[in-house]
Design a protein around this motif. Sequence first.
Motif, PDB file in Angstrom:
ATOM      1  N   ARG A  33       6.860 -19.150 -36.842  1.00  0.00           N
ATOM      2  CA  ARG A  33       6.298 -19.795 -38.029  1.00  0.00           C
ATOM      3  C   ARG A  33       5.309 -20.889 -37.636  1.00  0.00           C
ATOM      4  O   ARG A  33       4.261 -21.049 -38.269  1.00  0.00           O
ATOM      5  N   LEU A  34       5.619 -21.640 -36.580  1.00  0.00           N
ATOM      6  CA  LEU A  34       4.714 -22.680 -36.096  1.00  0.00           C
ATOM      7  C   LEU A  34       3.389 -22.066 -35.658  1.00  0.00           C
ATOM      8  O   LEU A  34       2.310 -22.586 -35.977  1.00  0.00           O
ATOM      9  N   PHE A  35       3.473 -20.951 -34.953  1.00  0.00           N
ATOM     10  CA  PHE A  35       2.271 -20.225 -34.517  1.00  0.00           C
ATOM     11  C   PHE A  35       1.459 -19.775 -35.729  1.00  0.00           C
ATOM     12  O   PHE A  35       0.230 -19.920 -35.757  1.00  0.00           O
ATOM     13  N   ASP A  36       2.142 -19.238 -36.748  1.00  0.00           N
ATOM     14  CA  ASP A  36       1.458 -18.760 -37.951  1.00  0.00           C
ATOM     15  C   ASP A  36       0.697 -19.893 -38.649  1.00  0.00           C
ATOM     16  O   ASP A  36      -0.449 -19.711 -39.075  1.00  0.00           O
ATOM     17  N   ILE A  37       1.333 -21.052 -38.771  1.00  0.00           N
ATOM     18  CA  ILE A  37       0.702 -22.184 -39.464  1.00  0.00           C
ATOM     19  C   ILE A  37      -0.530 -22.674 -38.716  1.00  0.00           C
ATOM     20  O   ILE A  37      -1.610 -22.837 -39.302  1.00  0.00           O
ATOM     21  N   ILE A  38      -0.368 -22.912 -37.425  1.00  0.00           N
ATOM     22  CA  ILE A  38      -1.471 -23.448 -36.615  1.00  0.00           C
ATOM     23  C   ILE A  38      -2.635 -22.466 -36.548  1.00  0.00           C
ATOM     24  O   ILE A  38      -3.796 -22.830 -36.771  1.00  0.00           O
ATOM     25  N   MET A  39      -2.334 -21.200 -36.251  1.00  0.00           N
ATOM     26  CA  MET A  39      -3.392 -20.201 -36.083  1.00  0.00           C
ATOM     27  C   MET A  39      -4.095 -19.883 -37.398  1.00  0.00           C
ATOM     28  O   MET A  39      -5.324 -19.743 -37.428  1.00  0.00           O
ATOM     29  N   SER A  40      -3.350 -19.769 -38.495  1.00  0.00           N
ATOM     30  CA  SER A  40      -3.978 -19.451 -39.777  1.00  0.00           C
ATOM     31  C   SER A  40      -4.888 -20.588 -40.224  1.00  0.00           C
ATOM     32  O   SER A  40      -5.998 -20.361 -40.732  1.00  0.00           O
ATOM     33  N   LEU A  41      -4.440 -21.822 -40.035  1.00  0.00           N
ATOM     34  CA  LEU A  41      -5.240 -22.978 -40.424  1.00  0.00           C
ATOM     35  C   LEU A  41      -6.521 -23.061 -39.596  1.00  0.00           C
ATOM     36  O   LEU A  41      -7.613 -23.284 -40.142  1.00  0.00           O
ATOM     37  N   CYS A  42      -6.394 -22.858 -38.298  1.00  0.00           N
ATOM     38  CA  CYS A  42      -7.569 -22.888 -37.411  1.00  0.00           C
ATOM     39  C   CYS A  42      -8.555 -21.778 -37.764  1.00  0.00           C
ATOM     40  O   CYS A  42      -9.769 -22.001 -37.810  1.00  0.00           O
ATOM     41  N   MET A  43      -8.024 -20.580 -38.030  1.00  0.00           N
ATOM     42  CA  MET A  43      -8.904 -19.450 -38.331  1.00  0.00           C
ATOM     43  C   MET A  43      -9.598 -19.611 -39.671  1.00  0.00           C
ATOM     44  O   MET A  43     -10.756 -19.214 -39.833  1.00  0.00           O
ATOM     45  N   ILE A  44      -8.915 -20.207 -40.641  1.00  0.00           N
ATOM     46  CA  ILE A  44      -9.542 -20.452 -41.945  1.00  0.00           C
ATOM     47  C   ILE A  44     -10.730 -21.394 -41.787  1.00  0.00           C
ATOM     48  O   ILE A  44     -11.798 -21.177 -42.372  1.00  0.00           O
ATOM     49  N   VAL A  45     -10.553 -22.435 -40.985  1.00  0.00           N
ATOM     50  CA  VAL A  45     -11.631 -23.397 -40.750  1.00  0.00           C
ATOM     51  C   VAL A  45     -12.781 -22.741 -39.987  1.00  0.00           C
ATOM     52  O   VAL A  45     -13.949 -22.849 -40.375  1.00  0.00           O
ATOM     53  N   ILE A  46     -12.461 -22.047 -38.905  1.00  0.00           N
ATOM     54  CA  ILE A  46     -13.492 -21.432 -38.057  1.00  0.00           C
ATOM     55  C   ILE A  46     -14.242 -20.316 -38.785  1.00  0.00           C
ATOM     56  O   ILE A  46     -15.460 -20.178 -38.662  1.00  0.00           O
ATOM     57  N   LEU A  47     -13.504 -19.515 -39.565  1.00  0.00           N
ATOM     58  CA  LEU A  47     -14.101 -18.358 -40.226  1.00  0.00           C
ATOM     59  C   LEU A  47     -14.589 -18.642 -41.645  1.00  0.00           C
ATOM     60  O   LEU A  47     -15.025 -17.724 -42.338  1.00  0.00           O
ATOM     61  N   SER A  48     -14.542 -19.899 -42.058  1.00  0.00           N
ATOM     62  CA  SER A  48     -14.973 -20.236 -43.424  1.00  0.00           C
ATOM     63  C   SER A  48     -16.398 -19.754 -43.741  1.00  0.00           C
ATOM     64  O   SER A  48     -16.632 -19.254 -44.855  1.00  0.00           O
ATOM     65  N   PRO A  49     -17.374 -19.849 -42.809  1.00  0.00           N
ATOM     66  CA  PRO A  49     -18.715 -19.318 -43.112  1.00  0.00           C
ATOM     67  C   PRO A  49     -18.680 -17.808 -43.359  1.00  0.00           C
ATOM     68  O   PRO A  49     -19.381 -17.307 -44.245  1.00  0.00           O
ATOM     69  N   VAL A  50     -17.876 -17.097 -42.584  1.00  0.00           N
ATOM     70  CA  VAL A  50     -17.751 -15.644 -42.743  1.00  0.00           C
ATOM     71  C   VAL A  50     -17.115 -15.312 -44.087  1.00  0.00           C
ATOM     72  O   VAL A  50     -17.560 -14.400 -44.795  1.00  0.00           O
ATOM     73  N   LEU A  51     -16.098 -16.060 -44.463  1.00  0.00           N
ATOM     74  CA  LEU A  51     -15.427 -15.844 -45.745  1.00  0.00           C
ATOM     75  C   LEU A  51     -16.401 -16.046 -46.904  1.00  0.00           C
ATOM     76  O   LEU A  51     -16.388 -15.286 -47.879  1.00  0.00           O
ATOM     77  N   ILE A  52     -17.244 -17.069 -46.792  1.00  0.00           N
ATOM     78  CA  ILE A  52     -18.221 -17.368 -47.842  1.00  0.00           C
ATOM     79  C   ILE A  52     -19.276 -16.267 -47.934  1.00  0.00           C
ATOM     80  O   ILE A  52     -19.644 -15.819 -49.027  1.00  0.00           O
ATOM     81  N   ILE A  53     -19.772 -15.808 -46.776  1.00  0.00           N
ATOM     82  CA  ILE A  53     -20.807 -14.763 -46.745  1.00  0.00           C
ATOM     83  C   ILE A  53     -20.282 -13.459 -47.333  1.00  0.00           C
ATOM     84  O   ILE A  53     -20.958 -12.813 -48.147  1.00  0.00           O
ATOM     85  N   ILE A  54     -19.080 -13.052 -46.925  1.00  0.00           N
ATOM     86  CA  ILE A  54     -18.497 -11.820 -47.449  1.00  0.00           C
ATOM     87  C   ILE A  54     -18.293 -11.921 -48.959  1.00  0.00           C
ATOM     88  O   ILE A  54     -18.571 -10.974 -49.702  1.00  0.00           O
ATOM     89  N   SER A  55     -17.837 -13.067 -49.402  1.00  0.00           N
ATOM     90  CA  SER A  55     -17.623 -13.288 -50.839  1.00  0.00           C
ATOM     91  C   SER A  55     -18.921 -13.113 -51.608  1.00  0.00           C
ATOM     92  O   SER A  55     -18.957 -12.475 -52.673  1.00  0.00           O
ATOM     93  N   PHE A  56     -19.994 -13.668 -51.077  1.00  0.00           N
ATOM     94  CA  PHE A  56     -21.310 -13.595 -51.724  1.00  0.00           C
ATOM     95  C   PHE A  56     -21.801 -12.149 -51.781  1.00  0.00           C
ATOM     96  O   PHE A  56     -22.327 -11.696 -52.811  1.00  0.00           O
ATOM     97  N   ILE A  57     -21.627 -11.402 -50.692  1.00  0.00           N
ATOM     98  CA  ILE A  57     -22.080 -10.010 -50.633  1.00  0.00           C
ATOM     99  C   ILE A  57     -21.318  -9.154 -51.647  1.00  0.00           C
ATOM    100  O   ILE A  57     -21.909  -8.335 -52.356  1.00  0.00           O
ATOM    101  N   ILE A  58     -20.013  -9.344 -51.734  1.00  0.00           N
ATOM    102  CA  ILE A  58     -19.201  -8.583 -52.699  1.00  0.00           C
ATOM    103  C   ILE A  58     -19.643  -8.891 -54.124  1.00  0.00           C
ATOM    104  O   ILE A  58     -19.782  -7.999 -54.955  1.00  0.00           O
ATOM    105  N   LEU A  59     -19.879 -10.158 -54.380  1.00  0.00           N
ATOM    106  CA  LEU A  59     -20.277 -10.603 -55.714  1.00  0.00           C
ATOM    107  C   LEU A  59     -21.610  -9.988 -56.123  1.00  0.00           C
ATOM    108  O   LEU A  59     -21.817  -9.662 -57.302  1.00  0.00           O
ATOM    109  N   CYS A  60     -22.492  -9.810 -55.157  1.00  0.00           N
ATOM    110  CA  CYS A  60     -23.848  -9.324 -55.449  1.00  0.00           C
ATOM    111  C   CYS A  60     -23.987  -7.801 -55.446  1.00  0.00           C
ATOM    112  O   CYS A  60     -24.990  -7.266 -55.928  1.00  0.00           O
ATOM    113  N   THR A  61     -23.008  -7.095 -54.893  1.00  0.00           N
ATOM    114  CA  THR A  61     -23.157  -5.643 -54.737  1.00  0.00           C
ATOM    115  C   THR A  61     -22.291  -4.793 -55.665  1.00  0.00           C
ATOM    116  O   THR A  61     -22.514  -3.582 -55.766  1.00  0.00           O
ATOM    117  N   SER A  62     -21.316  -5.390 -56.317  1.00  0.00           N
ATOM    118  CA  SER A  62     -20.488  -4.594 -57.233  1.00  0.00           C
ATOM    119  C   SER A  62     -19.839  -5.485 -58.283  1.00  0.00           C
ATOM    120  O   SER A  62     -19.612  -6.669 -58.048  1.00  0.00           O
TER     121      SER A  62
END
Length: 226
Positions: A33-62
């Motif tokens: 559980r400790l691994f899950d919390i630390i890794m998920s939080l780090c990945m959310i921060v690091i991948l936030s630009p990717v999450l935003i870009i994918i969200s924008f593409i989905i919104l614009c294409t369908s």
Amino acid sequence: MKYDKLPTNLKNPTTKAYYDLLKKKKVTFFFKRLFDIIMSLCMIVILSPVLIIISFIILCTSKGPILYKQRRVTKYGKIFKIWKFRTMVKHADKIGTQVTIKGDPRITKVGKFLRKCRLDELPQLFNILFGQMSFVGPRPEVEKYVNQYQEEMYATLLVRSGVTSLASIKYKDENKLLEHASDADEVYINEILPEKMKYNYQYLKKINIFYDIALLFQTVIAILKR
């Protein structure tokens, strides 16, 4: 949770053996559980630009929402809503089966790419952070399929469901197996699900943080090979 407080369908002689085995692994689950919390939080921060870009593409294409939310069953039979980037047309679950087949016409062009690279699973980082899921564990099924579980299958509900698992790796091309099925739901319940469960039982017996990390690496390799 104490055995006598488990939901009725989780209390049977077969699952009791798994319960006794998992009960001895409290330290493992703490670090998991400790691994899950630390890794998920780090990945959310690091991948936030990717999450935003994918969200924008989905919104614009369908048409439809950015995220797809579906009721799934996790630890102790609790219901939660799994989050994924929407890869199908709006209301796809109302015009087809609960499983996806190869060449499924409901999948959007962007969705096809996201599924191939498993990028549609990224929002599940929040499910992990909130404690509904783990990075590694039996994949959460919809209630419809859980209601068809055989006695031993309920043992998989003694742990948090996961984004990936040994069964997920072995059945990464599950949709191809359902391609020519006249009834995809029936084939999944009677043929594929029992085979996937064999790998889930293996996981329950071997579960530890190092095995989780090994399965994460195997998942990455499987995705790259695709």
